[in-house]
Design an enzyme around this catalytic site. Structure first.
Site, PDB file in Angstrom:
ATOM      1  CB  CYS A  83      74.738 -20.968  -5.646  1.00 18.19           C
ATOM      2  SG  CYS A  83      75.377 -21.748  -4.202  1.00 18.19           S
ATOM      3  CB  ILE A  84      70.473 -23.399  -9.078  1.00 20.28           C
ATOM      4  CG1 ILE A  84      69.349 -22.501 -10.156  1.00 20.28           C
ATOM      5  CG2 ILE A  84      69.516 -23.895  -7.435  1.00 20.28           C
ATOM      6  CD1 ILE A  84      69.295 -24.051 -10.744  1.00 20.28           C
ATOM      7  CG  LEU A  85      68.467 -16.440  -6.976  1.00 26.19           C
ATOM      8  CD1 LEU A  85      67.900 -16.147  -5.898  1.00 26.19           C
ATOM      9  CD2 LEU A  85      69.054 -15.270  -7.196  1.00 26.19           C
ATOM     10  CB  THR A  86      64.381 -18.708 -10.486  1.00 23.06           C
ATOM     11  OG1 THR A  86      65.141 -19.965 -11.058  1.00 23.06           O
ATOM     12  CG2 THR A  86      64.073 -17.560 -11.320  1.00 23.06           C
ATOM     13  NE  ARG A 127      55.868 -22.444  -8.004  1.00 24.58           N
ATOM     14  CZ  ARG A 127      54.687 -23.464  -7.590  1.00 24.58           C
ATOM     15  NH1 ARG A 127      54.375 -22.918  -6.436  1.00 24.58           N
ATOM     16  NH2 ARG A 127      54.518 -24.235  -8.076  1.00 24.58           N
ATOM     17  N   GLY A 170      59.744 -22.164 -14.680  1.00 26.89           N
ATOM     18  CA  GLY A 170      60.140 -23.180 -15.313  1.00 26.89           C
ATOM     19  C   GLY A 170      61.396 -22.787 -15.776  1.00 26.89           C
ATOM     20  CE1 TYR A 171      62.884 -17.844 -18.322  1.00 27.79           C
ATOM     21  CE2 TYR A 171      61.468 -16.614 -16.824  1.00 27.79           C
ATOM     22  CZ  TYR A 171      61.962 -16.765 -18.065  1.00 27.79           C
ATOM     23  OH  TYR A 171      61.465 -15.809 -18.920  1.00 27.79           O
ATOM     24  N   GLY A 172      63.966 -22.285 -13.219  1.00 29.27           N
ATOM     25  CA  GLY A 172      64.905 -23.254 -12.579  1.00 29.27           C
ATOM     26  C   GLY A 172      65.335 -24.427 -13.582  1.00 29.27           C
ATOM     27  CD  GLU A 177      78.839 -26.120  -3.403  1.00 35.91           C
ATOM     28  OE1 GLU A 177      79.605 -26.071  -3.990  1.00 35.91           O
ATOM     29  OE2 GLU A 177      78.524 -25.238  -2.444  1.00 35.91           O
ATOM     30  CB  SER A 234      67.682 -24.175  -0.282  1.00 37.80           C
ATOM     31  OG  SER A 234      66.730 -24.341  -1.896  1.00 37.80           O
TER      32      SER A 234
HETATM   33  N1  ACO Z   1      56.248 -23.901  -4.595  1.00 32.96           N
HETATM   34  C1  ACO Z   1      56.430 -25.656  -4.794  1.00 32.96           C
HETATM   35  N2  ACO Z   1      56.877 -25.753  -5.370  1.00 32.96           N
HETATM   36  C2  ACO Z   1      57.780 -24.469  -6.070  1.00 32.96           C
HETATM   37  C3  ACO Z   1      58.067 -23.690  -5.524  1.00 32.96           C
HETATM   38  C4  ACO Z   1      56.801 -22.941  -4.131  1.00 32.96           C
HETATM   39  N3  ACO Z   1      57.019 -21.756  -3.427  1.00 32.96           N
HETATM   40  N4  ACO Z   1      59.347 -22.434  -6.201  1.00 32.96           N
HETATM   41  C5  ACO Z   1      58.985 -23.856  -7.076  1.00 32.96           C
HETATM   42  N5  ACO Z   1      58.288 -24.765  -6.929  1.00 32.96           N
HETATM   43  C6  ACO Z   1      58.360 -26.510  -7.672  1.00 32.96           C
HETATM   44  C7  ACO Z   1      57.756 -26.240  -9.120  1.00 32.96           C
HETATM   45  O1  ACO Z   1      56.398 -26.442  -8.815  1.00 32.96           O
HETATM   46  C8  ACO Z   1      58.747 -26.602 -10.237  1.00 32.96           C
HETATM   47  O2  ACO Z   1      57.689 -27.833 -10.247  1.00 32.96           O
HETATM   48  P1  ACO Z   1      57.689 -29.107 -10.628  1.00 32.96           P
HETATM   49  O3  ACO Z   1      58.847 -29.181 -12.040  1.00 32.96           O
HETATM   50  O4  ACO Z   1      57.630 -30.467 -10.555  1.00 32.96           O
HETATM   51  O5  ACO Z   1      56.256 -28.518 -11.642  1.00 32.96           O
HETATM   52  C9  ACO Z   1      59.926 -26.818  -9.368  1.00 32.96           C
HETATM   53  O6  ACO Z   1      59.814 -26.741  -8.508  1.00 32.96           O
HETATM   54  C10 ACO Z   1      60.569 -26.214 -10.072  1.00 32.96           C
HETATM   55  O7  ACO Z   1      59.815 -24.897 -10.716  1.00 32.96           O
HETATM   56  P2  ACO Z   1      60.775 -23.521 -11.763  1.00 32.96           P
HETATM   57  O8  ACO Z   1      59.448 -22.564 -11.892  1.00 32.96           O
HETATM   58  O9  ACO Z   1      61.520 -24.645 -12.734  1.00 32.96           O
HETATM   59  O10 ACO Z   1      62.131 -23.274 -10.929  1.00 32.96           O
HETATM   60  P3  ACO Z   1      61.948 -21.603 -10.089  1.00 32.96           P
HETATM   61  O11 ACO Z   1      62.472 -20.908 -12.082  1.00 32.96           O
HETATM   62  O12 ACO Z   1      61.034 -21.035  -9.689  1.00 32.96           O
HETATM   63  O13 ACO Z   1      63.606 -22.175  -9.427  1.00 32.96           O
HETATM   64  C11 ACO Z   1      65.020 -22.594  -7.798  1.00 32.96           C
HETATM   65  C12 ACO Z   1      63.904 -22.378  -7.827  1.00 32.96           C
HETATM   66  C13 ACO Z   1      66.267 -21.643  -8.227  1.00 32.96           C
HETATM   67  C14 ACO Z   1      65.043 -23.341  -6.916  1.00 32.96           C
HETATM   68  C15 ACO Z   1      63.804 -20.772  -7.051  1.00 32.96           C
HETATM   69  O14 ACO Z   1      63.272 -21.332  -6.287  1.00 32.96           O
HETATM   70  C16 ACO Z   1      64.775 -19.858  -6.296  1.00 32.96           C
HETATM   71  O15 ACO Z   1      66.288 -19.565  -6.567  1.00 32.96           O
HETATM   72  N6  ACO Z   1      64.899 -20.628  -4.732  1.00 32.96           N
HETATM   73  C17 ACO Z   1      65.993 -19.682  -3.899  1.00 32.96           C
HETATM   74  C18 ACO Z   1      67.463 -19.650  -3.874  1.00 32.96           C
HETATM   75  C19 ACO Z   1      67.526 -21.350  -3.440  1.00 32.96           C
HETATM   76  O16 ACO Z   1      66.611 -22.055  -3.240  1.00 32.96           O
HETATM   77  N7  ACO Z   1      68.083 -22.184  -4.619  1.00 32.96           N
HETATM   78  C20 ACO Z   1      68.290 -23.607  -4.282  1.00 32.96           C
HETATM   79  C21 ACO Z   1      69.917 -23.614  -3.028  1.00 32.96           C
HETATM   80  S1  ACO Z   1      70.254 -25.277  -3.262  1.00 32.96           S
HETATM   81  C22 ACO Z   1      71.617 -25.039  -4.621  1.00 32.96           C
HETATM   82  O17 ACO Z   1      72.012 -23.976  -4.541  1.00 32.96           O
HETATM   83  C23 ACO Z   1      72.598 -25.962  -4.794  1.00 32.96           C
END
Ligand code: ACO
Ligand code: ZN
Length: 387
Positions: free
Chosen positions: A253-256, A262, A264-266, A287, A291
């Site tokens: 699982c991954i979460l920011t 948004r 870049g931490y993800g 895994e 989402s």
């Molecule tokens: N709308 C559109 N694009 C988005 C959004 C959004 N709301 N949020 C992130 N992105 C895009 C970014 O533009 C970026 O794309 P790019 O690299 O092509 O520009 C990419 O996603 C990653 O952006 P980051 O800033 O590095 O990621 P962030 O820190 O926001 O974390 C994460 C991404 C972890 C998925 C976050 O949105 C989150 O925690 N979501 C809730 C939990 C979740 O869904 N986790 C994944 C489940 S799947 C699993 O765990 C295996």
């Protein structure tokens, strides 16, 4: 104990609608135009890159184990050592054919209502996205107060204030394995820090729609990313990783946390998970199911990493070579390159056709995106069971 994360959908349909329907009463993330094309909350159909999907029967079993564990959650005090046996007995009792749609629906009804509306964590008040199965004494709470360091949660602000005067943690428990100026990554062993691991799972589930595991943290390592200042190390996000994965998952699982999204931490967390895989000399994959936001982030990461290599590389390169260089699983490479239309199928084989102009166009569209992992700053050896 048993792992109860739901497996990926077999055809993509079933799981997508499960989570899609559950979403109607919850807020969930807003995905901007140009981002995911699916409705928010629907679990991404990612069948093209699914790793060895388990059989249907195993999937049903997994769901039931999840349901049973949730029943225990509502009974509050778990006898951790007896869980595995109890699960087996219950599954036996019910009979496989009775792992029925009705009980699954019942479970969904219960879990689709968001229970905690907001949390306080460090200097942030955060609106939650989804249900999380906190113990029953928290049922009447609209807001929970988390200690940002040990992640204990409380019903009232005064309790938290009292706790903060006593709590001597200033960073996650475990080892600091990476530091780059103000950014640190801590590795937390779920077995050694069980309560922390469970608290983290409760917290994470508030932002994760797909099913996660809450009590079986022993089998996981948690990689917690923090921004550090003179007050301590403040959690930004995390990913979990099974200590041993038969499916070559390198991330569960991954979460920011929303205030940090948004930025870049993800991408950093994803890159970090692959750096660990490289050190293990393994290929890895996240895994499933992913989402929408997870898929977007992974797609972005895979695209950039692969385009960077293809741009620099002279001559032919195979998917296997790309996989060896990046620790990205071959299926994920193939699906990414297919999406970018850089793959042709010739004489029964997939061939990478990377026209420099097409690469440039894709690279421009992909952008750069924030933070890089500096491997020189990673001090880590792969997990080994202590005897
Ligand atoms: N709308 C559109 N694009 C988005 C959004 C959004 N709301 N949020 C992130 N992105 C895009 C970014 O533009 C970026 O794309 P790019 O690299 O092509 O520009 C990419 O996603 C990653 O952006 P980051 O800033 O590095 O990621 P962030 O820190 O926001 O974390 C994460 C991404 C972890 C998925 C976050 O949105 C989150 O925690 N979501 C809730 C939990 C979740 O869904 N986790 C994944 C489940 S799947 C699993 O765990 C295996
Ligand atoms: Zn604390």
């Amino acid at each position: 104990m048993v792992s109860v994360t739901l497996n990926a959908p077999i055809s993509g349909g079933a799981s997508a609608s499960r989570n899609g329907s559950a979403a109607s009463s919850e807020k969930g993330p807003d995905i901007e135009e140009g981002g995911a094309v699916r409705p928010p909350h629907a679990t991404a159909d990612y069948s093209a890159a699914q790793p060895g999907i388990d059989s249907y029967r195993k999937r049903k079993m997994t769901m039931v184990l999840h349901r049973i564990l949730d029943e225990w959650v509502t009974r509050e005090h778990l006898d951790l050592d007896s869980v595995e046996t109890d699960v087996d007995e219950k599954v036996e009792d019910k009979g496989h054919e009775e792992l029925d749609a009705a009980s699954l629906r019942e479970h969904e009804e219960f879990t689709k209502v968001k229970n905690i509306a907001t949390i306080e964590l460090g200097r942030y008040e955060i609106e939650t996205w989804y249900f999380s199965p906190f113990p029953p004494e928290y049922n009447d709470c609209n807001k929970l107060y988390f200690c940002e360091f040990c992640l204990n949660f409380m019903k009232r602000k005064e309790q938290l204030q009292r706790h903060m005067r006593k709590c001597d943690l200033k960073h996650p428990p475990g080892d600091e394995i990476y530091r780059d100026t103000t950014l640190s990554m801590f590795e937390v062993d779920g077995k050694k820090n069980r309560v922390y691991g469970q608290n983290l799972c409760y917290l994470a589930k508030l932002f994760l729609d797909h099913k996660t595991l809450y009590y079986d943290v022993d089998l996981f390592l948690f990689y917690v990313l923090c921004e550090c200042d003179d007050r301590g190390c403040h959690m930004v996000g995390y990913f979990s990783k099974e200590k041993h994965s038969e499916e070559s998952y390198n991330l569960a699982c991954i979460l920011t946390l929303p205030p940090y999204q948004r930025k870049g931490y993800g991408k950093f967390l994803i890159a970090f998970s692959y750096e660990l895989s490289k050190k293990e000399n393994k290929v890895g994959t996240p895994e499933r199911p992913l989402s929408d936001l997870g898929l977007l982030s992974y797609r972005g990461y895979w695209t950039r990493v692969l385009l960077d290599i293809l741009k620099k590389h002279k001559g032919n390169i195979s998917i296997k070579e790309l996989s060896d260089m990046t620790a990205i699983k071959a299926e994920d490479i193939l699906s990414t390159l297919q999406t970018l239309e850089l793959i042709q199928y010739r004489k029964g084989q997939h061939v990478i056709c990377a026209d420099p102009k097409v690469l440039d166009r894709h690279l421009k569209a992909a952008g750069r995106g924030g933070l890089d992992v500096d491997v020189c700053k990673l001090i880590w050896t792969p997990y080994k069971e202590q005897t």
